[in-house]
Write an enzyme that holds these catalytic residues in place. Structure first.
Site, PDB file in Angstrom:
ATOM      1  N   CYS A   1       1.716   3.985   6.411  1.00  0.00           N
ATOM      2  CA  CYS A   1       1.411   2.627   5.962  1.00  0.00           C
ATOM      3  C   CYS A   1       2.297   1.581   6.632  1.00  0.00           C
ATOM      4  CB  CYS A   1       1.580   2.509   4.449  1.00  0.00           C
ATOM      5  SG  CYS A   1       0.374   3.447   3.490  1.00  0.00           S
TER       6      CYS A   1
ATOM      7  N   ASP B   1      13.188   3.331  11.588  1.00  0.00           N
ATOM      8  CA  ASP B   1      12.496   2.410  12.476  1.00  0.00           C
ATOM      9  C   ASP B   1      11.390   3.220  13.149  1.00  0.00           C
ATOM     10  OD1 ASP B   1      11.557   0.745  14.459  1.00  0.00           O
ATOM     11  OD2 ASP B   1      13.501   0.389  15.402  1.00  0.00           O
ATOM     12  N   VAL B   2      10.158   3.070  12.685  1.00  0.00           N
ATOM     13  CA  VAL B   2       9.084   3.924  13.185  1.00  0.00           C
ATOM     14  C   VAL B   2       8.812   3.709  14.664  1.00  0.00           C
ATOM     15  CG1 VAL B   2       7.960   4.224  10.941  1.00  0.00           C
ATOM     16  CG2 VAL B   2       7.269   2.319  12.432  1.00  0.00           C
TER      17      VAL B   2
ATOM     18  N   LEU C   1       0.823  -1.210   0.000  1.00  0.00           N
ATOM     19  CA  LEU C   1       0.000   0.000   0.000  1.00  0.00           C
ATOM     20  C   LEU C   1       0.857   1.261   0.000  1.00  0.00           C
ATOM     21  CD1 LEU C   1      -2.737  -1.003   2.621  1.00  0.00           C
ATOM     22  CD2 LEU C   1      -2.789  -1.310   0.136  1.00  0.00           C
TER      23      LEU C   1
ATOM     24  N   TYR D   1      -2.878  -7.620  16.332  1.00  0.00           N
ATOM     25  CA  TYR D   1      -3.075  -6.785  15.147  1.00  0.00           C
ATOM     26  C   TYR D   1      -4.364  -5.974  15.260  1.00  0.00           C
ATOM     27  CZ  TYR D   1      -3.433  -5.587  10.173  1.00  0.00           C
ATOM     28  OH  TYR D   1      -3.534  -4.911   8.976  1.00  0.00           O
TER      29      TYR D   1
ATOM     30  N   THR E   1      -1.468  -7.463  -1.596  1.00  0.00           N
ATOM     31  CA  THR E   1      -0.170  -6.987  -1.147  1.00  0.00           C
ATOM     32  C   THR E   1       0.819  -8.156  -1.143  1.00  0.00           C
ATOM     33  OG1 THR E   1      -0.747  -7.448   1.147  1.00  0.00           O
ATOM     34  CG2 THR E   1      -1.278  -5.248   0.302  1.00  0.00           C
TER      35      THR E   1
END
Length: 253
Positions: free
Chosen positions: A84, A57-58, A17, A159, A194
């Site tokens: 994303c 690295d978010v 995405l 998740y 994806t």
């Protein structure tokens, strides 16, 4: 907001995405910065679209702060930010062998929730320093939830919790940033084509598609990217979660 001429940041832009969104924004005339842990993949997309890639690295706020500043220095402060980046490991709360999944749960929240929050925070601060456009708008942030936040399946507790948090952040963040002219939206994608889906056996994919009412197929990442652009262009879209799912409701398995 017209996309053309704006600086955009896309996290998770190396594939899926995020890559589709980076390509679409660039095609619409935006300068695109790609933040991804996979620098090689991000750099490949950046070369294709004339963008700028930064390994990030978010889940690490220092990494995010440095990455956002790198984009500001290279391309200018962002008016468009699309989150994303995320991970989606599956595990039962208590496995069949009695093993717990607490470490995995914490990691998913760290990447998906804190990662989104880190990028949103640092990008919003950069947006707020910009001059306002029409209607006082300074920028728009689009976060990625998932239909799993409402109908998560067995094994998706971590998740689903992370995507529920992203959905829940949307309205209060939009209300908070309204005075500064920053909009906050979320997209909850359904079942999209994806890399994760592409790695599954065809029989499994066929079973997944069987649950999708119409269009009777997996979503195209380009359709997610199109929705991002529509959100950018429609200033009255703010503070809500859009399910992009072809009317699918996930079964328990």
């Amino acid at each position: 907001m017209q996309v053309s001429g704006q600086t955009a940041i896309v996290t998770g832009g190396a594939r899926g995405l995020g890559a589709a969104t980076a390509r679409k924004l660039a095609a619409e005339g935006a300068r695109v910065g790609i933040l991804d842990f996979d620098l090689d993949g991000a750099a490949e997309v950046a070369r294709e679209i004339g963008g700028h890639a930064v390994q990030t690295d978010v889940s690490d706020e220092t990494s995010v702060a440095q990455a956002v500043q790198s984009i500001v220095d290279k391309l200018g402060a962002p008016r468009i930010v699309v989150n994303c980046a995320g991970i989606a490991p599956a595990a039962r709360v208590v496995g069949r062998d009695g093993q717990l999944a607490t470490d995995m749960f914490a990691r998913v929240l760290q990447v998906n929730v804190l990662g989104t929050y880190h990028v949103m925070s640092h990008a919003a601060r950069a947006m707020m320093a910009l001059e306002p456009l029409e209607d006082g708008e300074r920028g728009v942030i689009v976060n990625t939830a998932s239909v799993a936040y409402e109908d998560g399946q067995i094994g998706q507790v971590a998740y689903s919790a992370s995507k529920g948090a992203i959905a829940s952040m949307c309205l209060p963040a939009a209300r908070e940033m309204a005075k500064q002219g920053v909009r906050v939206m979320a997209i909850a994608p359904g079942l999209f084509n994806t890399p994760m889906m592409q790695g599954l056996p065809q029989e499994t994919v066929d079973g997944i598609v069987a649950n999708i009412p119409y269009p009777h197929r997996l979503g195209d990442p380009a359709e997610y990217a199109q929705t991002v652009c529509q959100i950018c262009e429609n200033r009255y879209l703010n503070g809500t979660v859009i399910r992009l799912d072809a009317a699918v409701r996930l079964p328990q398995r």
